[in-house]
Design a protein around this motif. Structure first.
Motif, PDB file in Angstrom:
ATOM      1  N   ASN A   1       0.850  -1.187   0.000  1.00  0.00           N
ATOM      2  CA  ASN A   1       0.000   0.000   0.000  1.00  0.00           C
ATOM      3  C   ASN A   1       0.880   1.230   0.000  1.00  0.00           C
ATOM      4  O   ASN A   1       2.101   1.141  -0.156  1.00  0.00           O
ATOM      5  CB  ASN A   1      -0.971  -0.016   1.184  1.00  0.00           C
ATOM      6  CG  ASN A   1      -0.254  -0.058   2.522  1.00  0.00           C
ATOM      7  OD1 ASN A   1       0.769   0.588   2.728  1.00  0.00           O
ATOM      8  ND2 ASN A   1      -0.798  -0.832   3.459  1.00  0.00           N
TER       9      ASN A   1
ATOM     10  N   THR B   1       4.064   1.210   2.123  1.00  0.00           N
ATOM     11  CA  THR B   1       5.074   0.160   2.002  1.00  0.00           C
ATOM     12  C   THR B   1       5.755   0.066   0.642  1.00  0.00           C
ATOM     13  O   THR B   1       6.857  -0.483   0.547  1.00  0.00           O
ATOM     14  CB  THR B   1       4.447  -1.215   2.329  1.00  0.00           C
ATOM     15  OG1 THR B   1       3.337  -1.447   1.439  1.00  0.00           O
ATOM     16  CG2 THR B   1       3.945  -1.246   3.762  1.00  0.00           C
TER      17      THR B   1
ATOM     18  N   GLU C   1       4.565   7.553   7.164  1.00  0.00           N
ATOM     19  CA  GLU C   1       3.402   7.750   8.029  1.00  0.00           C
ATOM     20  C   GLU C   1       3.652   8.678   9.209  1.00  0.00           C
ATOM     21  O   GLU C   1       2.723   9.299   9.725  1.00  0.00           O
ATOM     22  CB  GLU C   1       2.906   6.399   8.555  1.00  0.00           C
ATOM     23  CG  GLU C   1       3.941   5.626   9.356  1.00  0.00           C
ATOM     24  CD  GLU C   1       3.464   4.230   9.688  1.00  0.00           C
ATOM     25  OE1 GLU C   1       2.265   3.970   9.589  1.00  0.00           O
ATOM     26  OE2 GLU C   1       4.308   3.385  10.050  1.00  0.00           O
TER      27      GLU C   1
ATOM     28  N   LEU D   1       0.424   4.999  11.839  1.00  0.00           N
ATOM     29  CA  LEU D   1      -0.065   3.643  12.072  1.00  0.00           C
ATOM     30  C   LEU D   1       1.019   2.708  12.602  1.00  0.00           C
ATOM     31  O   LEU D   1       0.817   1.492  12.644  1.00  0.00           O
ATOM     32  CB  LEU D   1      -0.652   3.064  10.785  1.00  0.00           C
ATOM     33  CG  LEU D   1      -1.914   3.768  10.265  1.00  0.00           C
ATOM     34  CD1 LEU D   1      -2.345   3.158   8.940  1.00  0.00           C
ATOM     35  CD2 LEU D   1      -3.041   3.694  11.275  1.00  0.00           C
TER      36      LEU D   1
ATOM     37  N   ASN E   1      -7.672   5.984  10.051  1.00  0.00           N
ATOM     38  CA  ASN E   1      -6.967   4.742  10.368  1.00  0.00           C
ATOM     39  C   ASN E   1      -7.152   3.808   9.180  1.00  0.00           C
ATOM     40  O   ASN E   1      -8.196   3.177   9.034  1.00  0.00           O
ATOM     41  CB  ASN E   1      -7.499   4.114  11.653  1.00  0.00           C
ATOM     42  CG  ASN E   1      -6.683   2.905  12.095  1.00  0.00           C
ATOM     43  OD1 ASN E   1      -6.238   2.114  11.275  1.00  0.00           O
ATOM     44  ND2 ASN E   1      -6.488   2.770  13.394  1.00  0.00           N
TER      45      ASN E   1
ATOM     46  N   ASN F   1      -5.737   1.009   8.450  1.00  0.00           N
ATOM     47  CA  ASN F   1      -5.828  -0.409   8.794  1.00  0.00           C
ATOM     48  C   ASN F   1      -7.260  -0.823   9.096  1.00  0.00           C
ATOM     49  O   ASN F   1      -7.657  -1.970   8.868  1.00  0.00           O
ATOM     50  CB  ASN F   1      -4.934  -0.734   9.989  1.00  0.00           C
ATOM     51  CG  ASN F   1      -3.457  -0.634   9.648  1.00  0.00           C
ATOM     52  OD1 ASN F   1      -3.089  -0.498   8.477  1.00  0.00           O
ATOM     53  ND2 ASN F   1      -2.607  -0.707  10.660  1.00  0.00           N
ATOM     54  N   GLU F   2      -8.028   0.106   9.643  1.00  0.00           N
ATOM     55  CA  GLU F   2      -9.429  -0.160   9.966  1.00  0.00           C
ATOM     56  C   GLU F   2     -10.370   0.390   8.904  1.00  0.00           C
ATOM     57  O   GLU F   2     -11.592   0.382   9.095  1.00  0.00           O
ATOM     58  CB  GLU F   2      -9.769   0.438  11.332  1.00  0.00           C
ATOM     59  CG  GLU F   2      -8.942  -0.158  12.477  1.00  0.00           C
ATOM     60  CD  GLU F   2      -9.199   0.516  13.816  1.00  0.00           C
ATOM     61  OE1 GLU F   2     -10.043   1.453  13.858  1.00  0.00           O
ATOM     62  OE2 GLU F   2      -8.575   0.123  14.812  1.00  0.00           O
ATOM     63  N   ASN F   3      -9.801   0.885   7.803  1.00  0.00           N
ATOM     64  CA  ASN F   3     -10.578   1.450   6.699  1.00  0.00           C
ATOM     65  C   ASN F   3     -11.494   2.569   7.190  1.00  0.00           C
ATOM     66  O   ASN F   3     -12.632   2.715   6.727  1.00  0.00           O
ATOM     67  CB  ASN F   3     -11.393   0.365   5.989  1.00  0.00           C
ATOM     68  CG  ASN F   3     -11.717   0.751   4.550  1.00  0.00           C
ATOM     69  OD1 ASN F   3     -11.005   1.523   3.922  1.00  0.00           O
ATOM     70  ND2 ASN F   3     -12.796   0.206   4.031  1.00  0.00           N
TER      71      ASN F   3
END
Length: 561
Positions: free
Chosen positions: A170, A173, A214, A244, A508, A510-512
């Motif tokens: 993503n 990364t 980030e 994150l 967030n 990761n939690e969309n």
């Protein structure tokens, strides 16, 4: 004969000097013309080609500056393997890798190629070719903006990227499969996209790494997967910082008679559970460090439960065994910092921040002076801790009677007014001047309607120093009314407090979960559309309209659930 040889020698000398000085003439008009592309191989929009080398030829000598970073290539290739060299008026790109079959490649050269004299850049230099029989022609366009206003008026160094739906990487990364840059107002257009399903991101690429950092860079995303089978338009992305990385305790150890807990990130919420809290166990937060103090335990340890939360909502619930050791280390001095509204109408308000928890206040030396011999005593009921567990921040609210006609008042605290839990006193006195306002110079009423049914709402009026001068928390109505505001230029905004924690929360990924929406009062016809001018005696009735939500308009029917 001698004269002839002498003249011949002079002529030869001038000829040699003249030849030696050939080159760019001094003076003359500045070269403002960018290099012109004479040829490119493979040719633009060619098909069924799979080059290993790309060559560009210009009408003048050129150079390449950081090409492996500057050249944007979609879909992505391994640019670490790519070699770019220049030879006079030619640029040679050795790819050193195999390209994908039946794929349209786009090389956007941006500012990587310049002439060697004035650093002029070719206009819109781009190469498109396909390794298959067709050129992909789909596009993805829209706009990117920051959730929180930026100091710079123009948007710079903001990129937009698409990742294949099944890609495990993503924006944090790896570089995206398709990538493009916004213009100065945030508009973007990614072209030559192959039909498929993608995830979309945008980020401020300050360090030119082609992915988001980030901890330093703002970024945003679209929550739903985007199905691109036709041109996608009107996409909207918002940028904000959202760290994150893991939220954890890096280390914990005794520090003199105290105990320090070093965290990986700044905690926004702190709850400490212990039977001695605010009796003999106290704490203070200093950035990412929590220090525990205990006034009775010496050379022993105790279990302390920590319940922490960071800015993206990550929780850290753990128990630390804090050991408090006898130490000869000298206690830290007690220091104070005052934050206050300098002007007031009826009530003087101030906050005193301490570097250590406070245990006692000497009220005899704490008061409001309004002339050389008169003062208003500050009583215990005028003081409060903003957080009952945090004894490092005291709020002061003192009502000034209408009968007092003085214009200036001073919050005064002598040295030794405050004592911390280690027994140290403040050694520096506090003197803060306040000015009483004339009601006739103030705006009578500002009525703000937020055009939404979502509650609760935080409505804020913010000055040019980015300080909140007035705030209301709306739970039953979408209308806020402010009275007696000073004449000035402000920002007026509304925050939808979706999780009801009375503050704005970022995204967030990761939690969309998207960042909580912030709507600004705007005048689109103004050079500074977010500025609201308020003058004395005015009454305003204004409406804040919602901003476009992140994503693709549903009517386009190109969002996959």
């Amino acid at each position: 004969m001698k004269h002839s040889n002498y003249l011949l020698g002079i002529i030869l000398l001038f000829t040699v000097v003249s030849c030696a000085k050939q080159g760019t003439p001094m003076g003359g008009p500045k070269d403002e013309d960018p290099p012109k592309l004479l040829s490119i191989n493979p040719s633009n929009e060619s098909t069924n080609v799979k080059p290993s080398i790309i060559e560009l030829e210009f009408d003048e000598y050129v150079k390449a500056e950081t090409p492996n970073k500057q050249i944007i290539i979609t879909p992505r290739i391994n640019k670490d393997e790519m070699e770019v060299t220049t030879n006079k008026n030619r640029v040679i790109i050795n790819l050193n890798q195999e390209l994908e079959d039946s794929t349209t490649y786009v090389f956007n050269f941006q500012k990587s190629i310049k002439d060697i004299t004035e650093n002029n850049i070719p206009d819109n230099l781009k190469l498109v070719f396909s390794t298959g029989p067709n050129i992909d022609s789909l596009s993805f366009s829209g706009n990117v903006s920051y959730i929180l206003p930026q100091k710079q008026k123009n948007i710079t160094d903001v990129l937009v990227g698409l990742y294949a739906e099944n890609d495990t990487t993503n924006v944090l990364t790896a570089t995206p499969y398709y990538i493009g840059q916004t213009d100065s107002i945030g508009n973007f257009n990614l072209s030559n996209i192959k039909a498929g399903n993608y995830r979309a991101y945008a980020w401020h690429d300050q360090n030119n790494s082609l992915k988001a950092e980030e901890k330093q860079e703002e970024y945003g995303f679209i929550s739903d997967t985007i199905s691109i089978s036709e041109n996608v338009t009107d996409a909207k992305l918002y940028l904000s910082k959202a760290d994150l990385s893991a939220f954890k305790i890096n280390r914990a150890s005794a520090s003199g008679q105290n105990f320090d807990i070093y965290l990986s990130k700044y905690p926004t919420d702190i709850i400490i559970d212990h039977q001695d809290i605010n009796k003999s166990l106290f704490y203070r937060q200093n950035e990412k460090t929590i220090r525990l103090y205990h006034t009775s335990i010496i050379n022993d340890s105790t279990a302390v439960k920590l319940m922490l939360r960071d800015s993206v909502g990550f929780k850290l619930d753990t128990i630390v065994y804090a050991k408090f050791e006898e130490s000869d280390r000298k206690n830290e001095k007690l220091e104070t910092t005052v934050k206050a509204k300098r002007n007031f109408l009826k009530e003087i308000e101030a906050e005193i921040k301490f570097n250590k928890p406070i245990n006692n206040v000497n009220y005899d030396s704490l008061y409001i002076k309004y002339d050389s011999a008169s003062y208003i005593p500050i009583k215990p009921e005028m003081l409060s801790f903003k957080d009952s567990l945090d004894r490092t921040l005291i709020s002061i609210a003192v009502n000034v009677p209408d009968s007092l006609k003085q214009e200036e008042y001073t919050l005064y605290a002598m040295d030794s007014t405050f004592q911390d839990i280690e027994g140290e006193f403040n050694t520096t006195k506090i003197e803060n001047l306040f000015r009483k306002l004339d009601p006739e110079t103030l705006a009578e009423e500002i009525k703000i309607t937020v055009n939404t049914e979502n509650l609760p709402i935080i409505v804020q009026i913010i000055d040019k120093k980015d300080e909140v001068v007035a705030e209301q928390y709306l739970t039953e109505t979408n209308v806020a009314i402010f009275k007696n505001l000073e004449a000035a230029t402000y920002y007026i905004r509304a925050i939808l407090d979706l999780n009801k924690n009375r503050r704005w929360d970022t995204s967030n990924m990761n939690e969309n979960r998207q960042a909580e929406p912030i709507y600004y009062l705007e005048n689109k016809e103004s050079d500074n559309p977010k500025d609201t001018i308020i003058r004395g005696g005015w009454s305003l009735d204004v409406t804040i309209d919602p901003q476009k939500i992140p994503g693709i308009p549903k009517i386009k029917e190109n969002i996959m659930k």
